[in-house]
Design an enzyme around this catalytic site. Structure first.
Site, PDB file in Angstrom:
ATOM      1  N   GLY A  77       0.818  -1.216   0.000  1.00 21.09           N
ATOM      2  CA  GLY A  77       0.000   0.000   0.000  1.00 21.09           C
ATOM      3  C   GLY A  77       0.846   1.257   0.000  1.00 21.09           C
ATOM      4  O   GLY A  77       1.850   1.322   0.691  1.00 21.09           O
TER       5      GLY A  77
ATOM      6  N   ARG B 207       1.456  -5.069  -5.440  1.00 27.67           N
ATOM      7  CA  ARG B 207       1.554  -6.320  -4.673  1.00 27.67           C
ATOM      8  C   ARG B 207       1.877  -7.396  -5.699  1.00 27.67           C
ATOM      9  O   ARG B 207       1.233  -7.480  -6.733  1.00 27.67           O
ATOM     10  CB  ARG B 207       0.235  -6.644  -3.976  1.00 27.67           C
ATOM     11  CG  ARG B 207      -0.224  -5.547  -3.042  1.00 27.67           C
ATOM     12  CD  ARG B 207      -1.397  -5.981  -2.180  1.00 27.67           C
ATOM     13  NE  ARG B 207      -2.099  -4.828  -1.656  1.00 27.67           N
ATOM     14  CZ  ARG B 207      -1.706  -4.135  -0.567  1.00 27.67           C
ATOM     15  NH1 ARG B 207      -0.634  -4.512   0.090  1.00 27.67           N
ATOM     16  NH2 ARG B 207      -2.384  -3.079  -0.158  1.00 27.67           N
TER      17      ARG B 207
ATOM     18  N   ASP C  90       5.970  -5.568   6.286  1.00 28.02           N
ATOM     19  CA  ASP C  90       6.747  -6.772   6.614  1.00 28.02           C
ATOM     20  C   ASP C  90       6.652  -7.833   5.511  1.00 28.02           C
ATOM     21  O   ASP C  90       7.604  -8.566   5.274  1.00 28.02           O
ATOM     22  CB  ASP C  90       6.371  -7.335   7.979  1.00 28.02           C
ATOM     23  CG  ASP C  90       4.876  -7.483   8.152  1.00 28.02           C
ATOM     24  OD1 ASP C  90       4.141  -7.234   7.170  1.00 28.02           O
ATOM     25  OD2 ASP C  90       4.444  -7.849   9.248  1.00 28.02           O
TER      26      ASP C  90
ATOM     27  N   THR D 203       3.802   2.030   6.169  1.00 31.57           N
ATOM     28  CA  THR D 203       2.420   1.551   6.122  1.00 31.57           C
ATOM     29  C   THR D 203       1.597   2.378   7.098  1.00 31.57           C
ATOM     30  O   THR D 203       2.059   2.675   8.198  1.00 31.57           O
ATOM     31  CB  THR D 203       2.288   0.067   6.497  1.00 31.57           C
ATOM     32  OG1 THR D 203       0.904  -0.193   6.802  1.00 31.57           O
ATOM     33  CG2 THR D 203       3.096  -0.298   7.727  1.00 31.57           C
TER      34      THR D 203
ATOM     35  N   ASP E 268      -0.788   1.370   8.681  1.00 29.09           N
ATOM     36  CA  ASP E 268      -1.290   0.499   9.747  1.00 29.09           C
ATOM     37  C   ASP E 268      -0.407   0.533  10.992  1.00 29.09           C
ATOM     38  O   ASP E 268      -0.833   0.133  12.070  1.00 29.09           O
ATOM     39  CB  ASP E 268      -1.410  -0.939   9.229  1.00 29.09           C
ATOM     40  CG  ASP E 268      -2.304  -1.030   8.008  1.00 29.09           C
ATOM     41  OD1 ASP E 268      -3.342  -0.339   7.986  1.00 29.09           O
ATOM     42  OD2 ASP E 268      -1.975  -1.769   7.072  1.00 29.09           O
TER      43      ASP E 268
ATOM     44  N   ASP F  74       1.968  -1.340  11.905  1.00 30.07           N
ATOM     45  CA  ASP F  74       1.909  -2.688  12.493  1.00 30.07           C
ATOM     46  C   ASP F  74       3.176  -3.501  12.270  1.00 30.07           C
ATOM     47  O   ASP F  74       3.132  -4.733  12.268  1.00 30.07           O
ATOM     48  CB  ASP F  74       0.693  -3.434  11.927  1.00 30.07           C
ATOM     49  CG  ASP F  74       0.811  -3.669  10.427  1.00 30.07           C
ATOM     50  OD1 ASP F  74       1.746  -3.109   9.805  1.00 30.07           O
ATOM     51  OD2 ASP F  74      -0.015  -4.399   9.873  1.00 30.07           O
TER      52      ASP F  74
ATOM     53  N   ARG G 249      -5.570  -2.904   9.425  1.00 31.02           N
ATOM     54  CA  ARG G 249      -5.441  -4.378   9.344  1.00 31.02           C
ATOM     55  C   ARG G 249      -5.667  -5.016  10.723  1.00 31.02           C
ATOM     56  O   ARG G 249      -6.673  -4.746  11.360  1.00 31.02           O
ATOM     57  CB  ARG G 249      -4.082  -4.753   8.753  1.00 31.02           C
ATOM     58  CG  ARG G 249      -4.000  -4.383   7.263  1.00 31.02           C
ATOM     59  CD  ARG G 249      -2.976  -5.242   6.544  1.00 31.02           C
ATOM     60  NE  ARG G 249      -1.695  -5.231   7.241  1.00 31.02           N
ATOM     61  CZ  ARG G 249      -0.642  -5.920   6.863  1.00 31.02           C
ATOM     62  NH1 ARG G 249      -0.696  -6.672   5.775  1.00 31.02           N
ATOM     63  NH2 ARG G 249       0.475  -5.874   7.531  1.00 31.02           N
TER      64      ARG G 249
END
Lengths: 320, 320, 320, 320
Positions: C11, C72, C103, C126, C128, C130, C172
């Site tokens: 993303g 992706r 990751d 990202t 997120d 995360d 996510r």
């Protein structure tokens, strides 16, 4: 296929890039061949005339300013340079030129068309909104919204600190920008050239409001008056309140154009091209009463813009 | 001294608070006594009618929504509740009510004035811009600028990822919001109820543009069509491009109002109060051709709004 | 002169363009030759590897997304395609690759370096937030500020209408985005996977607050929970309040990057290049305790990110 | 139940209101009774001390400035007034005071606690980011993002007009604000007190870049240097480019606080209250290496802040 060129002249405004995008798209849709003249009249003299491609305008709609740049040209005042400009247009076989700019630029263009067979269409573009014959000039809405954000931010500070703020806006000789900013910013004082004011009346009102608990004031002052420093001192001495001046300079010009300036850019350019197709030779696209009309350059360039009475009436309420 | 009240009805829009501020200031300047009716027609039935003070509106000009809240009222459809509302107004000695809202709200108010001697002035306020008889409804400019920011942000993502994005805008049955957003967002596809479209034509154009290097598309689809999911699938299957949907929900309503919505709020309210002073009994303030006029509620509430041909023509260019 | 390449994977986030600008400037200042790999791992496989010039990055700092695009890649999971990628890098004589991504992207790159002599440096990017081993991932600050603006706008609407709003954020499996948005948005409810919650407690509190006059609620719910619809229904049935859902989709990714994301982009890239110069072969640049360190890819890619206890503690206050 | 008060002192910053909201919520959650001191030390002297209620802080998180106002107090320098302040605190039975402000305010507070048994906790709050002992002061992130928007807007104009722009930022004696703004604004020149500079080197570079096609420059100059006008002239005379100055005045202070300033406000206040509960008597909450610690006021108020070497190194690249 006919060739048509566009240039930007004078101060840049947000919405010019949207106009350029529309210019490329609509000329092509109508079977014209679009050209860019870089650097305004200076570039016209120096033959910076380039075939415009769609890739030049992809993605520029969100950006302030103008990707083909602008200029103020002293040389264009001289006939010899204008003749050179005409030669350049002829050498590219360009018959029509659209100019985004103010009344000074339109006057320059008027001379050029008197000296040649070039057709001209002017699009009013200046944040000062001071062009006679049109209620709206491209870029004004974006400038107003930038000023609004500044006033909103200054109010946070003013109300935190029991201070008066004097905000000086652009506008050259015209108070439009200051007046609308004052009204929509909800400020306490508005000084523009078009409305007489009496500081004693303001003082009476402010002293009364301070007694009732008001702890700050914001004044919007048009740069035309050249009185920001005087008003600053007036707040200190007459009102007895610490004061600060904020000069909103070139940040007023710029930034991502508003929806209205993008849409007006589209509509101005569409109307200009339609006019040239219809055979107009020297007109300025004007926006009044919600619609577009084309006026002769003579009606525009030598008249003075006046703020509509509706707004002036609202402005006069400041001086109750 | 005469008493005049204001209420908000239906969906809230940015600019309502600016309207409330102007209402308090201008009624007082004209010698009226201002009242707020909280919670729309629900509050009118439940007698949430309160004398409005200047301190209620200080500093609210920058905020979206409405500080006196709004509602949708089923009860107001019933005569018994309207009679109770009339009693409440009489008990406060209020002779005139200004309503900020849409055509549904105006219809409700029309019934009330037929059943009483209350005077009414309506101010069109809805981001859908779907009220017959007026070119502009309060809140539209702010909504459009919020959508613009969303489209600008989505384009960054779309162009980074070779994707199609389907953006669904509000607007109820009306395509105005979607159309202006599509034009000023510079998107590649625009589907609204007012303009017929042919997906095969779009496909031909998109396939050609992809061959020439284009790697993403943005479509704006009016919620009226209920076709966002279908278009999403169309991009996946027919165009062969991964796609994502973005539903711009209630974020479209809100936020700090633009200069235009603040100014229109001032002007709408001023015109409404001037009309009531002049003796009007049941009119809606309409904005057309750059000026304000008052139309009878019957002309407004039972007609259908149509987008102006100028804009529709621009919209039809999508389908070349 | 050594050659070093950069790509974006997964993303897109705001700040990637600032990173690309810094990459070109700093590699050249250090005597490297910069390359762009377009379209992420897909472009690496398909040899979309181009010498980067300063003109590629001029003026891009203000734009969200990434001008070299991202992707992706399923193919990159297969060894045969990775070998093709390695051949491509060798053919350009490129010895080092910087990857902006999550990751998953780092894992892919780890395989590639095990199969070749290519050096790798990863930059966590990202919204997120995360990724294990780093407190901050590029793009998070811009995403949070976009969400903030949305919540601020929704509050205007919610408070105008006596409604509950359920706002679903990205993230996510990670509740970071939702938690910080809830805290800084001043909302009344926050549901994330990392903190257990009890709806009965919320109900007790909300019913009490409604009795005391509260007329609206805003809940922020992490997409990880997949419970937005359930909470919506809970507000309708258990709290007895009309409710609306707002899904903040891809608008969260984009837009003009904040100062913090621009500065972090500069610092991440500077640290990555310094690491490669110092001879690192497979590290990820991590930001912790106000400084940068380089961790082996194995520490990052196979661990789970945990929100810092300081923030979790603030989040637990929601459930008093 | 123990009583604890808060005041704002010196220049207001965005995030103070978020801090006040957290103050009311967290003191109550911990069983304290919260008090507001209006108008800073001036209000402390004049006993403007009021019990804080939740309704005072509802909805203020989005607003810049401070709803309890701030001041600069000459009187607080005199012992007699400080004793009066102490009496006022005693009369309300207040044992602890949190001060949001700069080092000058902390010094004033240090004297007061030496003259009484009042406990004190300081929270660094100034857009200048010039307080020794802490890497971050409340308000800096919002100020930086406002400056970023201004620079982005100015670049549109500068690039449209072949001009140099000299942007003067706040920061008192500290170049932090100017340095980070220059780096993240992507400007061409950055002059701050902490980094020596050589105009001849700049000239060489700029002349070279102009030959290669560059047509505009943006310089960010810290107000500390008092050299904006000199640099303006330098661009005109030495570089031969028309130039304009933009002084970003009080607009830098204000506006809707960023996520980071809201979050830092929460964390600073939480840490301050936790410290007072733990028995601290005269500490300042400092943020370093990603965490909070409490330093004695003596460490803070008489030291000089230095920009971290990491950033200084980036700044030194301007002078290649």
């Amino acid at each position: 296929m006919q060739k048509i060129a566009i240039l930007c002249s004078g101060g840049d405004v947000s919405g010019m890039n949207a106009a350029l995008k529309r210019f490329v798209e609509y000329t092509q849709a109508k079977g014209f061949m679009p050209y860019f003249i870089y650097d305004g009249f200076e570039g016209l003299i120096d033959n910076k005339i380039v075939r415009a491609k769609y890739s030049d305008v992809a993605g520029i709609i969100t950006r302030g300013g103008t990707v083909i740049r602008s200029s103020r040209s002293e040389r264009f005042m001289e006939k010899s340079y204008r003749l050179r400009a005409i030669d350049n247009l002829h050498s590219h076989d360009i018959s029509s030129v659209i100019v985004l700019g103010g009344d000074g630029s339109f006057k320059g263009m008027q001379k050029l068309i008197q000296e040649s067979n070039i057709c001209f269409s002017g699009i009013p573009a200046t944040i000062d909104n001071d062009i006679a014959g049109t209620e709206y000039c491209l870029g004004v809405d974006t400038a107003l919204n930038i000023i609004k954000n500044a006033i909103d931010a200054v109010r946070d500070t003013a109300s935190s600190f029991s201070r008066a703020f004097v905000i000086e806006t652009m506008g050259r000789e015209c108070g439009y920008l200051a007046l609308v900013s004052a009204l929509t910013g909800g400020v306490e004082m508005c000084l523009i050239p078009e409305i007489p004011y009496n500081l004693d009346n303001y003082k009476k009102r402010f002293m009364k409001e301070m007694k009732e608990g008001r702890s700050y004031f914001i004044a919007v002052v048009s740069e035309a008056l050249k009185k920001s420093d005087m008003i600053l001192e007036w707040f200190e001495k007459e009102i007895g309140m610490e004061s600060r001046k904020v000069v909103l300079g070139h940040t007023q010009r710029g930034g991502n154009p508003t929806v209205n300036d993008r849409l007006m850019a589209y509509r101005f350019v569409t109307s200009a091209i339609d006019g040239l197709i219809a055979g107009e030779r020297s007109s300025v696209v004007c926006y009044n009463d919600g619609g577009f009309s084309h006026k002769d350059i003579g009606e525009i360039a030598f008249e003075k813009y006046t703020i509509c009475t509706d707004l002036l009436k609202l402005g006069m309420e400041y001086e109750k």
